[in-house]
Design a protein around this motif. Structure first.
Motif, PDB file in Angstrom:
ATOM      1  N   ARG A 193     -17.252  27.686  17.847  1.00 55.75           N
ATOM      2  CA  ARG A 193     -17.199  28.511  16.623  1.00 55.75           C
ATOM      3  C   ARG A 193     -15.805  28.152  15.913  1.00 55.75           C
ATOM      4  O   ARG A 193     -15.878  28.051  14.535  1.00 55.75           O
ATOM      5  N   ALA A 194     -14.809  27.973  16.727  1.00 58.70           N
ATOM      6  CA  ALA A 194     -13.499  27.878  15.819  1.00 58.70           C
ATOM      7  C   ALA A 194     -13.499  26.470  15.447  1.00 58.70           C
ATOM      8  O   ALA A 194     -12.751  26.025  14.431  1.00 58.70           O
ATOM      9  N   THR A 195     -14.176  25.468  15.943  1.00 57.20           N
ATOM     10  CA  THR A 195     -14.182  23.984  15.367  1.00 57.20           C
ATOM     11  C   THR A 195     -15.260  23.567  14.672  1.00 57.20           C
ATOM     12  O   THR A 195     -15.467  22.440  14.415  1.00 57.20           O
ATOM     13  N   ASN A 196     -16.146  24.633  14.520  1.00 57.73           N
ATOM     14  CA  ASN A 196     -17.611  24.553  13.610  1.00 57.73           C
ATOM     15  C   ASN A 196     -18.289  23.245  14.457  1.00 57.73           C
ATOM     16  O   ASN A 196     -18.976  22.285  13.720  1.00 57.73           O
ATOM     17  N   THR A 197     -18.380  23.143  15.526  1.00 53.98           N
ATOM     18  CA  THR A 197     -19.123  22.096  16.536  1.00 53.98           C
ATOM     19  C   THR A 197     -20.419  22.975  17.017  1.00 53.98           C
ATOM     20  O   THR A 197     -20.362  23.887  17.684  1.00 53.98           O
TER      21      THR A 197
END
Length: 452
Positions: A193-197
């Motif tokens: 979620r933090a890296t939009n992966t």
């Protein structure tokens, strides 16, 4: 050239970190090019707590990673326990990142201290041993007093999250194999979620048991509900999780295997079981069935694998009077060679996800007998590609064994249909196409920030 995802591509050669060339595909469609950048190689991060050649989930992770690498996908595996044998069987194109956490460091220190006899004589493995992935608190207290500082009593989940976050910076899709280690599921969700992966979660165990462990942990349920997709290995599990997470795409992709050279036709002498010796696999039922069989002359039951029930099963064989006809072979790395010989394969499981050992035995053209549980019924057609019996029924299993051992024509017919079934539906090449198509979908929906 047409890629496994059905896209027309052109190929070029790029060096890898190991110096070996890889083929990478440059897709023609504008959507993929915009999302990934011209000439970018697809990068997949696979997560699995352990990496060995015995567990079905781990073996599938290795098979999938190897096949993806052959299709020009750059694959990294993050794991806590890569064995030397698993490292030796992984192509150089696949990077294995070992997760070194405080818990791993404690186990290394434990081995060192035991070797140096630094632990008191009343030290016992049961009191101060390691339970699962966690060092026991009594051992940590003793170790802490020796090294002079406090040592954490749990795996550092924040460290796990930081490691996954770092790897996500060079990853297009994250693929988590199994949800039996919940810290990895929670850390994966936060990092992605933090890296939009985009991250996919593969559920390999029986769904009711999986859900019981999940629902006790709200953070784990949240991690599954925000995933980019759920992958299941049988249809029952797919329907089960579709009902609980209707907003999350759920995909049924079965396990796959390589197609070996077919075993030569020869008289059947042995019955083979391959798997972990635990309650789930029902080896105790197989022992009782073996004691009831009428085919006793020259036939042996070979038990390949190890596990918590091995000693109890050896005692059961002695008590049933079948010890001379049963051989416990332990852990073996020559599984393909064992399956290549003409044998009857038996899997008397109480429950399954989708049994890899069964698919591999079918691929070798062995006549197979198993129980009519979810996962198995997705693979075996009763009476055509194998025989199915009710679980927990040694008498029915004994009758099925007698049929296959005495009717050689039926055994050959079952083995032939079993091999054809695997070639048609469960070859690793067919499974890779499904995964590649799934990965491509998420590349368009979730362009990775690293690609600008």
């Amino acid at each position: 050239m047409v890629s496994p995802g059905g896209l027309r591509t052109s190929c070029k050669t790029e060096p890898t970190h190991s110096g070996r060339p890889l083929q990478s595909a440059v897709a023609a469609p504008v959507s993929r090019t915009m999302a990934r950048g011209l000439g970018e190689m697809l990068k997949v991060l696979m997560l699995t707590p352990h990496l060995d050649v015995v567990g079905g989930t781990e073996r599938q992770c290795l098979k999938l990673a190897t096949a993806l690498a052959h299709h020009g996908v750059e694959t990294t595996i993050l794991t806590m326990r890569p064995t030397e044998h698993s490292r030796a069987n992984v192509p150089a194109d696949i990077a294995i990142t070992r997760l070194d956490s405080p818990g791993v460091w404690v186990r290394r220190m434990k081995r060192y201290l035991r070797a140096k006899r630094a632990i008191s004589p009343n030290y016992s493995e049961g009191r101060a041993g390691v339970a699962g992935n966690q060092p026991s608190r009594s051992f940590l207290r003793e170790l802490g007093s020796l090294v002079g500082h406090k040592i954490p009593t749990q795996i550092d989940e924040a460290f796990l999250e930081r490691t996954i976050t770092r790897l996500c910076s060079a990853t297009d899709v994250v693929h988590l194999h199994g949800v039996f280690w919940l810290p990895m599921l929670r850390a994966t969700a936060r990092a992605c979620r933090a890296t939009n992966t985009p991250y996919l979660v593969k559920i390999t165990n029986e769904p009711e048991r999986t859900w019981r462990s999940l629902k006790a942990d709200p953070a784990a349920v949240g991690a599954l509900s925000t995933s980019s997709g759920i992958i299941t290995v049988n249809k029952h599990t797919q329907g089960y999780f579709q009902c609980r997470f209707p907003h999350v795409p759920t995909h049924f992709i079965p396990n796959g295997t390589d197609i070996p050279t077919q075993s030569p036709v020869a008289p059947i002498r042995d019955v083979l079981f391959l798997g972990t010796l635990k309650k789930q696999k029902g080896v105790d039922v197989l022992m009782r069935a073996w004691a009831m069989t009428k085919c006793t002359d020259g036939h042996r039951l070979l038990i390949v694998g190890d596990g918590p029930e091995r000693r109890a099963l050896e005692d059961l064989a002695r008590s049933l009077g079948i010890e001379p006809r049963v051989r416990f072979l332990g852990l073996r790395h020559d599984v393909d060679q064992l399956l290549a010989r003409r044998r009857v394969f038996v899997l008397p499981s109480r429950w399954e996800g989708m049994p890899n050992a069964l698919i591999e035995a079918m691929a070798h053209g062995l006549p197979c007998i198993s129980t009519s549980v979810d996962g198995v019924t997705d693979v075996l057609d009763d009476g055509k590609s194998g025989l199915l019996v009710e679980p927990e029924n040694p008498k029915a299993l004994a009758l099925a064994l007698d049929r296959v051992l005495t009717d050689h024509a039926m055994a050959s017919r079952l083995g032939g249909y079993a091999r054809a079934r695997v070639i048609q539906r469960f070859s690793i090449l067919a499974i890779i196409k499904e995964y590649m198509q799934l990965y491509e979908k998420f590349l368009v929906r979730h362009p990775n920030p690293r690609l600008g």
